[in-house]
Write an enzyme that holds these catalytic residues in place. Structure first.
Site, mmCIF file in Angstrom:
data_model
loop_
_atom_site.group_PDB
_atom_site.id
_atom_site.type_symbol
_atom_site.label_atom_id
_atom_site.label_comp_id
_atom_site.label_asym_id
_atom_site.label_seq_id
_atom_site.Cartn_x
_atom_site.Cartn_y
_atom_site.Cartn_z
ATOM 1 N N PRO A 111 0.817 -1.217 0.000
ATOM 2 C CA PRO A 111 0.000 0.000 0.000
ATOM 3 C C PRO A 111 0.854 1.272 0.000
ATOM 4 C CG PRO A 111 -0.535 -1.433 1.869
ATOM 5 C CD PRO A 111 0.656 -2.012 1.217
ATOM 6 N N GLY A 115 6.803 2.933 2.878
ATOM 7 C CA GLY A 115 8.258 3.013 2.961
ATOM 8 C C GLY A 115 9.002 2.336 1.816
ATOM 9 N N HIS A 336 -27.115 10.699 16.688
ATOM 10 C CA HIS A 336 -26.566 9.766 15.692
ATOM 11 C C HIS A 336 -25.226 9.189 16.191
ATOM 12 C CE1 HIS A 336 -25.790 8.652 11.346
ATOM 13 N NE2 HIS A 336 -24.577 8.573 11.867
ATOM 14 N N GLU A 337 -24.346 10.083 16.632
ATOM 15 C CA GLU A 337 -23.021 9.618 17.091
ATOM 16 C C GLU A 337 -23.154 8.766 18.358
ATOM 17 O OE1 GLU A 337 -20.678 9.760 15.102
ATOM 18 O OE2 GLU A 337 -21.591 11.247 13.784
#
Ligand code: ATP
Length: 497
Positions: A111, A115, A336-337
């Site tokens: 990905p 590095g 909602h949260e």
């Protein structure tokens, strides 16, 4: 004589023109032709020079940026495999005696931001080689043949630079190799084909006993896209996976980037490493950098733990925005949260690390989860739990308002991705199935069946904790953020009541 050829030619031109005019010839067409010819030749030479110059500018010589494997955090396995491969180059005599063919190409796959470029730089340092870097997209041009020419120039440049620096080897690093090395599709993209062919020809031209020796290191995020001609033995036949770092690796990377920064005593980098599950090395570097910026904004001399926490939020979800929500909207967002947070605490106790009502990036509020440990294998139960946490927001809105809002769009996308994982892993009632053979209708039905069932369960579980909503809502609206522990206190007090 050749050296002064152009000057002599330029000097002769006006004499010839004067002579032609003198004998009564019409010189206008000839002059026009001459001007056009000169423009074409000049432009071609100029362009060549320009590309060579920009190319050279982008290519960094390892002498100016010495970089060693010690400066790369985590990636122990990748480093070890790379060093083993590089020893082929370092111990060339032994290799030649045993008749082992030279190592020509190493492919680093993984990905973004893990590095790969750093590993290539460290490889050049380890083998005491010249380092030249290019990106696949640099070779892509509209004109057929230009990319191939650039590949040729790159190899030539590597040999010249190594000779000049009296080095016995050169490392050429090509990032985004999939741009030129993608699977060939039968002749539509002639420019790409020619560039790839030139690269293969150059690789085939690398010999064991030549000096300087060239080693090609390429990086890609999409190994599956590469043409098999590139991957066959004798070309890029060493494949090294460069994965996202685990917790130990993340801590190592954080420590590396903390080295040049003043960090307050007692800051728990281990906790930061735990909370940054799924982050790449580049994101961890950014966390450290952003934390330093937060410290500077507060005119502090040292980076504190809360700066690092804020930096994780920023890297994960983007900078805080100034979007002002109305009172009604804020209340809906808060509920909602809380729906997400309560579900998270029910499904995975102790996992909520923060509930926030401040808009960040695209999100109007968010819950930060704290994975207890790195996990790479998931059971059906675990994934169902993840879906229920994602559905918790919409379920809470329905509980309190009787309807839902557009705020659940991202949650549903997340839930459907998990359903896809369940199907592809053979964890649904469909059994073990090749998902690519499923029709759209079957997909739709599967999604609906799974999500409806889990939504029902989610609503039931949230309903039994209605009291947690009412008590936490007030505090969340007032404070804007609740830490994991503050939320758990409210959760425990209310559930016990
Ligand atoms: P891409 O695929 O996008 O080209 P990459 O894998 O080549 O990414 P690098 O360019 O090597 O990633 O890393 C980008 C930056 O992230 C580095 O300059 C460094 O600051 C940081 N970084 C990434 N991985 C590590 C690591 N393992 N140790 C220390 N720093 C790292």
């Amino acid at each position: 004589m050749r050296k002064y050829g152009i000057e002599i030619a330029i000097g002769l031109v006006p004499i010839i023109i004067a002579f032609l005019i003198f004998i009564g010839q019409n010189v206008v067409p000839m002059l026009m032709l001459g001007v056009i010819g000169f423009a074409v030749v000049y432009a071609a030479r100029g362009r060549g020079k320009l590309t060579a110059m920009t190319g050279q500018k982008q290519r960094t010589d390892v002498k100016s940026t010495p970089f060693t494997f010690e400066q790369i955090g985590g990636q122990e396995r990748a480093k070890q495999e790379l060093v083993e491969a590089l020893d082929f180059l370092v111990h060339q005599d032994k290799i030649a005696k045993l008749g082992i063919r030279p190592l020509k190409g190493i492919l680093l796959a993984g990905p973004p931001g893990t590095g790969k470029t750093l590993l290539a730089k460290a490889a050049a340092q380890y083998t005491d080689s010249i380092y030249l870097a290019a990106s696949g997209s640099e070779f892509v041009e509209m004109y057929v043949g230009v990319g191939a020419g650039r590949v040729r120039d790159l190899f030539k440049e590597a040999r010249t630079k190594a000779n000049k620096a009296k080095k016995s080897s050169a490392v050429i690093f090509i990032d985004e190799i999939e741009v030129i090395g993608g699977k060939r599709d039968g002749g539509q993209q002639r420019e790409y084909d020619q560039t790839l062919n030139q690269l293969l020809t150059e690789m085939d031209g690398i010999h064991a006993n030549e000096s300087p020796r060239i080693l090609l290191i390429a990086a890609t995020n999409r190994k599956e896209m590469l043409d098999s001609a590139l991957l066959r033995p004798g070309r890029f036949d060493r494949h090294i996976g460069v994965e996202l770092p685990d917790k130990k690796g993340r801590l190592h990377i954080l420590n590396i980037h903390a080295n040049n920064k003043p960090i307050e005593d007692g800051v728990d980098l281990d906790r930061i490493a735990r909370e940054s599950f799924g982050f790449s090395g580049a994101q961890l570097e950014s966390v450290m950098n952003e934390a330093a910026i937060y410290a500077m904004r507060e005119s502090r001399e040292q980076i504190a733990e809360n700066h690092l926490s804020m930096a994780i939020d920023k890297v994960m979800m983007g900078e805080k925005t100034d979007r002002e929500a109305t009172k009604e909207e804020r209340e809906r967002i808060a509920l909602h949260e809380l729906g997400h947070a309560i579900m998270a605490e029910l499904v995975r106790p102790g996992s909520v690390s923060q509930v926030a009502l401040s808009p960040r990036g695209q999100a109007l509020g968010y819950v930060r989860h704290n994975p207890q440990q790195d996990q790479y294998l998931y059971t059906k139960d675990f994934l169902n739990g993840q879906i229920m946490i994602a559905l918790g927001g919409a379920a809470a809105e329905e509980m309190f308002y009787g309807d839902r809002s557009t705020g659940s769009r991202g949650d549903f996308e997340q839930a459907m991705n998990i359903v896809k994982t369940l199907v592809e892993s053979g964890l649904t009632d469909l059994g073990i199935i090749d998902a690519s053979m499923m029709t759209k209708d079957v997909w739709a039905l599967t999604n609906r069946t799974i999500l409806d069932e889990l939504m029902l369960q989610t609503k039931g579980m949230l309903e039994s904790r209605r009291d947690v909503f009412t008590k936490s809502l007030e505090t969340l609206l007032r404070e804007e953020t609740l830490s994991g522990d503050e939320f758990r206190t409210l959760f425990a007090t209310n559930s016990a009541a």
